[in-house]
Design an enzyme around this catalytic site. Structure first.
Site, mmCIF file in Angstrom:
data_model
loop_
_atom_site.group_PDB
_atom_site.id
_atom_site.type_symbol
_atom_site.label_atom_id
_atom_site.label_comp_id
_atom_site.label_asym_id
_atom_site.label_seq_id
_atom_site.Cartn_x
_atom_site.Cartn_y
_atom_site.Cartn_z
ATOM 1 N N CYS A 95 0.796 -1.238 0.000
ATOM 2 C CA CYS A 95 0.000 0.000 0.000
ATOM 3 C C CYS A 95 0.826 1.286 0.000
ATOM 4 C CB CYS A 95 -0.994 -0.055 1.165
ATOM 5 S SG CYS A 95 -2.387 1.020 0.917
ATOM 6 N N HIS A 196 -3.638 -5.585 2.435
ATOM 7 C CA HIS A 196 -3.309 -5.814 3.836
ATOM 8 C C HIS A 196 -3.933 -7.155 4.224
ATOM 9 C CE1 HIS A 196 -2.091 -1.605 4.387
ATOM 10 N NE2 HIS A 196 -3.188 -1.239 3.767
HETATM 11 N N1 GLN Z 1 -2.118 6.856 2.655
HETATM 12 C C1 GLN Z 1 -2.257 6.030 1.456
HETATM 13 C C2 GLN Z 1 -3.712 6.057 0.920
HETATM 14 O O1 GLN Z 1 -4.606 6.468 1.620
HETATM 15 C C3 GLN Z 1 -1.843 4.599 1.775
HETATM 16 C C4 GLN Z 1 -2.776 3.918 2.782
HETATM 17 C C5 GLN Z 1 -2.270 2.571 3.264
HETATM 18 O O2 GLN Z 1 -1.061 2.327 3.318
HETATM 19 N N2 GLN Z 1 -3.227 1.679 3.692
HETATM 20 O O3 GLN Z 1 -3.918 5.623 -0.207
#
Ligand code: GLN
Length: 246
Positions: A95, A196
């Site tokens: 992510c 995740h």
């Molecule tokens: N901040 C980034 C987004 O909102 C990554 C989020 C994350 O790592 N779950 O896309």
């Protein structure tokens, strides 16, 4: 005893939704087979890591704020990271980390977080905080020619564009952007994904794909990994797949 050296980047900042669990699963599946897992953690302002000296580099997810905080520190290692990727070191990026290896990440406030620009994709968050890709996700990935269902959970505002080679086709959920048919980015020694879960806890085949790649590369062998008792994992997967895609 054969071993793998793993570099865990920004464990204090890129640790959203339990991504540390990926490190725990790697360690478990290595040690159950009699391999040693050496895990080094790197935080901002630590001594510069020699990325090429590792077999696997891992970085997890992070909120916009944390991505802003670490971006400048990460960018100083661009050349070393690029050299490590080109030499075959495996990178597993989840992510927020996935986003930062592309051209840039435009946050929900409209701020540009420069990426390493190692890969051509870029990510822009929707400026409405309520519009996020959130929920369970199932993709179909090709791991050494084997079509494999990969199960996870996504939570990102970022919408990623210009992916040349995705990690997998979306069977359930969003993927690289709302309603996308593709998820993540993959090349031989890179898996970058929005999944995740933690990713590896739900997908033993992905873990073993990474472990085998790293051991084969390090010891120049075609290593056959001993089977592990994955009854619990497979029962969970069966229930989740029946729920989401059957
Ligand atoms: N901040 C980034 C987004 O909102 C990554 C989020 C994350 O790592 N779950 O896309």
């Amino acid at each position: 005893m054969k071993e793998l050296k793993i570099l865990y980047l920004y464990p204090d900042l890129l640790e959203l939704y339990g991504d540390y669990g990926n490190i725990q699963v790697l360690r478990y599946r290595l040690e159950k087979r009699g391999y040693k897992a050496i895990i080094d953690r790197y935080c901002i302002n630590d001594n510069a890591p020699d990325f090429k000296s590792y077999d696997l580099v891992f970085a997890g997810g992070g909120a916009d704020n944390e991505q802003n905080i670490l971006s400048e520190d990460l960018l100083q290692y661009k050349d070393n990271i690029k050299e490590a990727i080109n030499s075959g070191v495996f990178f597993l990026l989840i992510c927020g980390a996935y986003q930062l290896f592309g051209k840039y990440y435009k946050g929900v406030e409209g701020n540009i977080v420069p990426g390493l620009n190692i890969f051509d994709y870029y990510t822009e968050a929707i400026t409405d905080r309520k519009k996020r890709c959130i929920g369970n996700i199932v993709i179909e990935a090709n791991l050494n020619g084997k079509q494999t269902k990969v199960i996870g959970f996504e939570n990102h505002g970022g919408q990623t564009f210009d992916i040349t080679n995705s990690f997998g086709k979306v069977l359930f959920g969003n993927g690289n952007k709302f309603g996308d048919s593709e998820e993540g980015f993959m090349q031989d020694n890179v898996i970058a994904t929005y999944l995740h879960g933690p990713l590896l806890s739900k997908n033993p085949e992905v873990t073993d794909y990474i472990i085998k790649y790293c051991l084969d590369r390090k010891y120049n062998e075609d290593i056959r990994l001993d089977e592990l008792d994955d009854e619990f994992e497979n029962n969970c997967r069966k229930q989740l797949l029946e729920k989401f895609i059957n």
